[in-house]
Design a protein around this motif. Structure first.
Motif, PDB file in Angstrom:
ATOM      1  N   GLN A 235       0.717  -1.434  -0.064  1.00 17.09           N
ATOM      2  CA  GLN A 235       0.249  -0.433   0.148  1.00 17.09           C
ATOM      3  C   GLN A 235       0.962   1.322   0.112  1.00 17.09           C
ATOM      4  O   GLN A 235       1.199   1.572   0.623  1.00 17.09           O
ATOM      5  N   TYR A 236       0.339   1.918  -0.598  1.00 14.98           N
ATOM      6  CA  TYR A 236       1.070   3.259  -0.789  1.00 14.98           C
ATOM      7  C   TYR A 236       0.257   4.591  -0.712  1.00 14.98           C
ATOM      8  O   TYR A 236      -0.940   4.114  -0.787  1.00 14.98           O
ATOM      9  N   ILE A 237       0.671   5.324   0.232  1.00 17.00           N
ATOM     10  CA  ILE A 237      -0.246   6.725   0.468  1.00 17.00           C
ATOM     11  C   ILE A 237       0.059   7.856  -0.847  1.00 17.00           C
ATOM     12  O   ILE A 237       1.915   8.391  -0.388  1.00 17.00           O
ATOM     13  N   PRO A 238      -0.021   7.702  -1.016  1.00 20.88           N
ATOM     14  CA  PRO A 238       0.262   8.980  -2.895  1.00 20.88           C
ATOM     15  C   PRO A 238       0.322  10.308  -2.725  1.00 20.88           C
ATOM     16  O   PRO A 238       1.618  10.830  -3.312  1.00 20.88           O
ATOM     17  N   LEU A 239       0.481  11.278  -1.470  1.00 29.69           N
ATOM     18  CA  LEU A 239       0.697  12.199  -1.392  1.00 29.69           C
ATOM     19  C   LEU A 239       1.756  11.972  -0.002  1.00 29.69           C
ATOM     20  O   LEU A 239       1.594  11.833   0.296  1.00 29.69           O
ATOM     21  N   GLY A 240       2.799  12.741  -0.756  1.00 30.90           N
ATOM     22  CA  GLY A 240       3.753  13.240   0.388  1.00 30.90           C
ATOM     23  C   GLY A 240       4.606  14.714  -0.585  1.00 30.90           C
ATOM     24  O   GLY A 240       4.711  14.912  -1.527  1.00 30.90           O
ATOM     25  N   ILE A 241       5.431  14.910  -0.003  1.00 34.36           N
ATOM     26  CA  ILE A 241       6.161  15.843  -0.126  1.00 34.36           C
ATOM     27  C   ILE A 241       8.024  15.243   0.143  1.00 34.36           C
ATOM     28  O   ILE A 241       8.374  14.219   1.171  1.00 34.36           O
ATOM     29  N   ILE A 242       8.975  14.636  -0.638  1.00 35.27           N
ATOM     30  CA  ILE A 242      10.337  14.488  -0.563  1.00 35.27           C
ATOM     31  C   ILE A 242      11.279  15.474  -1.038  1.00 35.27           C
ATOM     32  O   ILE A 242      10.895  16.865  -1.066  1.00 35.27           O
ATOM     33  N   ASN A 243      12.535  15.461  -0.181  1.00 31.04           N
ATOM     34  CA  ASN A 243      13.269  16.302  -1.157  1.00 31.04           C
ATOM     35  C   ASN A 243      14.448  15.816  -1.754  1.00 31.04           C
ATOM     36  O   ASN A 243      14.553  14.368  -1.238  1.00 31.04           O
ATOM     37  N   GLU A 244      14.938  16.377  -2.660  1.00 31.67           N
ATOM     38  CA  GLU A 244      15.817  15.956  -3.616  1.00 31.67           C
ATOM     39  C   GLU A 244      16.609  15.350  -2.744  1.00 31.67           C
ATOM     40  O   GLU A 244      17.737  16.111  -1.978  1.00 31.67           O
ATOM     41  N   ASP A 248      14.415  10.013   2.691  1.00 31.04           N
ATOM     42  CA  ASP A 248      12.906  10.239   3.499  1.00 31.04           C
ATOM     43  C   ASP A 248      12.448  11.215   3.072  1.00 31.04           C
ATOM     44  O   ASP A 248      13.077  11.965   2.596  1.00 31.04           O
ATOM     45  N   GLY A 249      10.772  11.195   2.853  1.00 31.15           N
ATOM     46  CA  GLY A 249      10.355  12.213   2.726  1.00 31.15           C
ATOM     47  C   GLY A 249       8.979  12.426   3.796  1.00 31.15           C
ATOM     48  O   GLY A 249       9.334  11.612   5.036  1.00 31.15           O
ATOM     49  N   TYR A 250       8.173  13.367   3.561  1.00 35.55           N
ATOM     50  CA  TYR A 250       6.743  13.521   4.910  1.00 35.55           C
ATOM     51  C   TYR A 250       5.301  12.973   3.722  1.00 35.55           C
ATOM     52  O   TYR A 250       5.219  13.647   2.723  1.00 35.55           O
ATOM     53  N   THR A 251       4.838  12.402   4.604  1.00 39.44           N
ATOM     54  CA  THR A 251       3.541  11.112   4.309  1.00 39.44           C
ATOM     55  C   THR A 251       2.439  12.745   4.108  1.00 39.44           C
ATOM     56  O   THR A 251       2.443  13.487   5.619  1.00 39.44           O
ATOM     57  N   LEU A 252       1.181  13.228   3.321  1.00 37.08           N
ATOM     58  CA  LEU A 252       0.578  13.944   3.245  1.00 37.08           C
ATOM     59  C   LEU A 252      -0.983  13.128   3.937  1.00 37.08           C
ATOM     60  O   LEU A 252      -1.748  13.626   4.429  1.00 37.08           O
ATOM     61  N   GLY A 253      -0.769  11.851   4.024  1.00 36.60           N
ATOM     62  CA  GLY A 253      -1.858  10.812   4.405  1.00 36.60           C
ATOM     63  C   GLY A 253      -2.165  11.385   5.924  1.00 36.60           C
ATOM     64  O   GLY A 253      -3.987  11.213   5.723  1.00 36.60           O
ATOM     65  N   ALA A 291      -3.501   6.314 -10.236  1.00 38.50           N
ATOM     66  CA  ALA A 291      -3.909   7.125 -11.650  1.00 38.50           C
ATOM     67  C   ALA A 291      -2.766   8.253 -12.167  1.00 38.50           C
ATOM     68  O   ALA A 291      -2.350   8.459 -12.762  1.00 38.50           O
ATOM     69  N   ILE A 292      -2.251   8.604 -10.428  1.00 40.39           N
ATOM     70  CA  ILE A 292      -0.027   9.298 -10.933  1.00 40.39           C
ATOM     71  C   ILE A 292       0.951   8.335 -11.385  1.00 40.39           C
ATOM     72  O   ILE A 292       1.520   8.375 -12.799  1.00 40.39           O
ATOM     73  N   ALA A 293       0.117   6.637 -11.546  1.00 44.52           N
ATOM     74  CA  ALA A 293       1.695   5.636 -12.029  1.00 44.52           C
ATOM     75  C   ALA A 293       1.434   5.951 -13.505  1.00 44.52           C
ATOM     76  O   ALA A 293       1.612   5.864 -14.816  1.00 44.52           O
ATOM     77  N   LYS A 294      -0.010   5.838 -13.719  1.00 46.62           N
ATOM     78  CA  LYS A 294      -0.482   5.574 -14.897  1.00 46.62           C
ATOM     79  C   LYS A 294       0.044   7.462 -16.178  1.00 46.62           C
ATOM     80  O   LYS A 294       0.089   7.240 -16.713  1.00 46.62           O
ATOM     81  N   GLU A 295      -0.328   8.857 -15.020  1.00 47.97           N
ATOM     82  CA  GLU A 295       0.016   9.623 -15.541  1.00 47.97           C
ATOM     83  C   GLU A 295       1.865   9.409 -15.916  1.00 47.97           C
ATOM     84  O   GLU A 295       2.281  10.848 -17.005  1.00 47.97           O
ATOM     85  N   ILE A 296       2.480   9.313 -15.159  1.00 49.92           N
ATOM     86  CA  ILE A 296       3.635   9.669 -14.841  1.00 49.92           C
ATOM     87  C   ILE A 296       4.241   8.125 -16.170  1.00 49.92           C
ATOM     88  O   ILE A 296       5.519   9.045 -17.306  1.00 49.92           O
ATOM     89  N   GLY A 306       7.472  13.297 -10.126  1.00 50.62           N
ATOM     90  CA  GLY A 306       6.589  12.638  -9.965  1.00 50.62           C
ATOM     91  C   GLY A 306       5.334  13.196 -10.731  1.00 50.62           C
ATOM     92  O   GLY A 306       5.159  13.659 -11.491  1.00 50.62           O
ATOM     93  N   VAL A 307       4.346  14.155  -9.287  1.00 50.83           N
ATOM     94  CA  VAL A 307       2.827  14.481 -10.566  1.00 50.83           C
ATOM     95  C   VAL A 307       3.071  16.026  -9.070  1.00 50.83           C
ATOM     96  O   VAL A 307       3.845  15.423  -8.075  1.00 50.83           O
TER      97      VAL A 307
END
Ligand SMILES: Cc1cc2nc3c(=O)[nH]c(=O)nc-3n(C[C@H](O)[C@H](O)[C@H](O)COP(=O)(O)OP(=O)(O)OC[C@H]3O[C@@H](n4cnc5c(N)ncnc54)[C@H](O)[C@@H]3O)c2cc1C
Length: 317
Positions: A235-244, A248-253, A291-296, A306-307
């Motif tokens: 399972q993925y929490i699709p929305l998040g913020i990543i640092n280039e 590690d990132g931060y989920t918006l879940g 949906a995100i995966a398809k767009e990419i 990402g998107v």
């Protein structure tokens, strides 16, 4: 394994491997049934993903709908692939477990004495997610469970890396482990062993997951001859913020407001219109991830992979 190579041997009725919600709750149950319990955890306790979760899909709010509606939304969200017996058990058992946690001292966010403040999750008809009282308090569940486990005399060992299950006559009779504080090699002899070593999220190169979740439990079970099921359902929490450049990132879940943002592709299109015109950005995680995966995949992802989530229309309140 020759016992001569072991520095320390411990004996117990039940060995629990893992000190998150699953391991702690299993340890409590085993103690309540009269068993001696040793719990080993690779890190601190509580630890793992359990200290990162914010919400429980509790169905406790006054407007949360019935358990049957919760069941239907969950089955629909899983594209009819979920094990319906387990989903039924889940929706019927959760209110009981929430009351149990309250009995053990957990405070849930409420606006009046009897009214739980519930938040709506993507793909659900009603608000069902409840959380601990206090703004930004995250999840108090594992701390409440730890207190109960300690009160019952569960023998908890921290920073012990379990390395493998030990079998004799085709039965698991315990596990080997390394004490990371001393380097000692340990064998825990147990009548029953419960694997609760969490998920595998850290095998991916980016994520907002617990660093301890390296799939050790899956590996140990596989090596001991178990069959792993449903491995394709990560399972993925699709929305998040990543640092280039950072893993590690931060989920918006856990940030319901983020779900009011618009998902935008490289061309500036609000692409959920194409994939789920009814639910749009309020679709469930699985649909949104696909949906995100398809767009990419179809070349409409952004330069860095990402998107985008456009949050500009969201106000503080
Ligand atoms: C960022 C994030 C947000 C989430 N938000 C939510 C949410 O809002 N609501 C929700 O319901 N779920 C949420 N989840 C999922 C939820 O957190 C997990 O499903 C749940 O915590 C799993 O609990 P667990 O006890 O099985 O595993 P964990 O809590 O991961 O515990 C695993 C334990 O195993 C131990 N361990 C691992 N390997 C070994 C080893 N080799 N030897 C000894 N010990 C070992 C670790 O030290 C740890 O104590 C979220 C997950 C993440 C990552």
């Amino acid at each position: 394994m020759g016992l001569k190579s072991v520095d320390k041997v411990l004996k117990t009725d039940v060995l629990v491997i893992g000190g998150g919600d699953t391991g702690l709750r299993a340890a409590i149950e085993a103690r309540d049934k009269g068993a001696n319990v040793i719990l080993l955890a690779k890190g601190n306790v509580p630890g793992g993903a359990s200290v990162m979760a914010a919400f429980i899909a509790g169905g406790m709010g006054e407007e949360s709908g019935t358990p049957q509606e919760h069941f239907e939304d969950t089955i629909l969200g899983g594209g009819y692939l979920s094990n319906q017996k387990l989903v039924r058990k889940l929706v019927e058992d959760i209110p009981v477990r929430i009351r149990e946690l309250e009995k053990w001292g957990m405070l849930f966010a409420r606006d009046i004495d009897t009214h739980y403040i519930a938040v709506r999750e993507g793909g659900h008809r009603y608000p069902r997610l409840v959380q601990a009282a206090g703004r930004g308090s995250g999840n108090r569940v594992p701390h409440v469970l730890l207190e109960q486990a300690v009160n019952r005399g569960v023998d908890i060992h921290l920073f012990i890396f379990t390395t493998g299950l030990v079998k004799k006559d085709n039965e698991v009779i315990g596990a080997t482990a390394i004490d990371m504080k001393t380097g000692e090699f340990i064998f825990v002899h147990a009548k029953s062993t419960i694997l609760a070593a969490g998920g595998t999220s850290k095998i991916y190169n980016r994520g907002a997951c617990a660093r301890l979740n390296t799939g050790d439990g899956f590996a140990m079970a596989l090596r001991a001859g178990a069959e792993l099921a449903n491995m394709e359902f990560m399972q993925y929490i699709p929305l998040g913020i990543i640092n280039e450049g950072s893993p590690d990132g931060y989920t918006l879940g856990g940030t319901p407001k983020a779900k009011e943002g618009y998902l935008i592709n490289r061309l500036g299109e609000r692409f959920m219109k194409r994939h789920d015109p009814v639910w749009m950005e309020k679709a469930n995680r699985a649909r949104m991830t696909v949906a995100i995966a398809k767009e990419i995949k179809e070349g409409r992802g952004c330069e860095k992979g990402g998107v985008l989530v456009d949050l500009t229309r969201i106000t503080e309140n």
